[in-house]
Design an enzyme around this catalytic site. Structure first.
Site, PDB file in Angstrom:
ATOM      1  CG  LEU A   1     -85.716  14.332  31.780  1.00 24.34           C
ATOM      2  CD1 LEU A   1     -84.987  13.702  30.599  1.00 24.34           C
ATOM      3  CD2 LEU A   1     -86.229  15.713  31.418  1.00 24.34           C
ATOM      4  CG  ASP A   2     -92.929  13.676  33.013  1.00 22.25           C
ATOM      5  OD1 ASP A   2     -92.703  13.990  34.196  1.00 22.25           O
ATOM      6  OD2 ASP A   2     -93.691  14.313  32.259  1.00 22.25           O
ATOM      7  CE  LYS A   3     -91.886   3.385  33.195  1.00 14.85           C
ATOM      8  NZ  LYS A   3     -92.804   2.389  33.802  1.00 14.85           N
TER       9      LYS A   3
ATOM     10  CB  THR B   1     -89.896  12.948  29.106  1.00 13.10           C
ATOM     11  OG1 THR B   1     -91.269  13.345  29.107  1.00 13.10           O
ATOM     12  CG2 THR B   1     -89.062  14.044  28.465  1.00 13.10           C
TER      13      THR B   1
END
Length: 327
Positions: free
Chosen positions: A144-146, A148
């Site tokens: 997951l993106d940082k 998110t």
């Protein structure tokens, strides 16, 4: 002579893969040569390196202490400690609710990531030892993106990591996300396009038509509630590219609230000022496993896990009147 017994966390992999971890600084040509000369044996016999290891197998290295020390020296596995929001745990798997602001995997910033936190967590529990870390390091299987939040799956054992990774690679695990987007959406939709990633800028571009080096993408969404200005969406990924949800919805004219990379400044300003929102509102809230699973992950077969929203996300849903029935 050095002797090792294969443990559960080392079983299931090829012998040469194990040796490349044990003798981390040795070129592959070295241990293949040692295998040919029977200076490295498996269960007292000559081996080629492609054997699949089983728990209890005996490995002997007829090497001098100096040679072993030179090739086995390795950096201490990074670890970090924090309180993890564990949603599910067994001997092989961890499901964790990652907060926004935490990296999923290590990057060039050297900030602690979920990988280091999982290692620290297992060391503290006594389920992992420094000796284990010589030949196996737990890791996460989905990224997951940082900024998110939501469900991260991690393998505690080699078997768990391998089987989980295969599920994610084959896309047999169903992932659902929640986000708040600009505009009013009232119908389910399946959108397609092409995504090009600029690695240097860590940013992607979306195109309607095929472009050189662009990858096809597919995203599905279902509106849950709107207030006449913004919509709470449930989003699913058919493909899973970098920043896909954020960039794809923005390209359709519906950027995510708080998204500074693909969003709109004027739209974000209201959320920043009213809710102190500094990142995109995107949460991986549900993870569903397929029926009929076997092997080490059989206990997960047919199960669905849900990650609670952050207090900030809950507050925004309530105050924007976007469907408190979800909370």
């Amino acid at each position: 002579m050095k002797e090792f017994q294969i443990r559960d966390n080392e079983a299931g992999q090829r012998f040469d893969k194990y040796l490349s971890k044990l003798l981390r600084n040795a070129p592959k040509s070295f241990f293949y040569k040692m295998l040919r000369k029977k200076n490295i044996t498996l269960n007292g016999k000559k081996a080629t390196g492609n054997e699949k290891l089983e728990a209890g197998d005996q490995v002997k290295l007829f090497l001098s202490d100096e040679t072993f020390d030179k090739f086995s020296q390795q950096d201490k596995a990074a670890r970090a400690v924090t309180t993890l929001d564990v949603l599910y745990e067994d001997a092989d798997v961890l499901l964790i609710n990652k907060p926004a602001g935490m990296l999923s995997q290590p990057d060039d910033t050297k900030e602690p990531s979920m990988v280091e936190y999982v290692i620290g967590y297992l060391l503290e529990k006594g389920e992992l030892t420094e000796e284990d870390l010589r030949t196996f390091r737990p890791s996460v299987c989905n990224r997951l993106d940082k900024n998110t939040s939501g469900i991260i799956a991690a393998g505690k054992s080699l078997a768990g990591l391998q089987e989980l990774s295969e599920l994610f690679h084959d896309r047999t695990v169903h992932k659902e996300y929640l986000c708040i987007v600009k505009g009013v959406l009232r119908e389910k939709k399946h959108i397609k396009g092409y995504l090009y990633k600029d690695t240097k800028q860590n940013k992607v571009a979306i195109y309607k038509q095929k472009q050189k080096e662009a990858q096809p993408i597919e995203t599905v969404y279902e509106p849950l509630e709107d207030n006449g200005e913004v919509t709470l969406l449930k989003v699913g990924l058919i493909t899973g590219r970098t920043h896909q949800i954020r960039a794809h919805l923005a390209s359709e004219g519906h950027p995510l609230a708080g998204d500074t990379k693909y969003g709109q400044d004027a739209f974000n300003r209201r959320y920043r000022e009213k809710y102190q929102l500094k990142h995109q509102l995107l949460h991986a809230f549900r993870l569903s496993f397929p029926d009929g699973m076997e092997g080490r992950l059989s206990d997960l077969s047919g199960k669905c896990f849900r990650a609670p929203l952050s207090a900030q996300f809950e507050r925004i849903i309530k105050e924007e009147k976007l469907g408190e029935k979800l909370l």
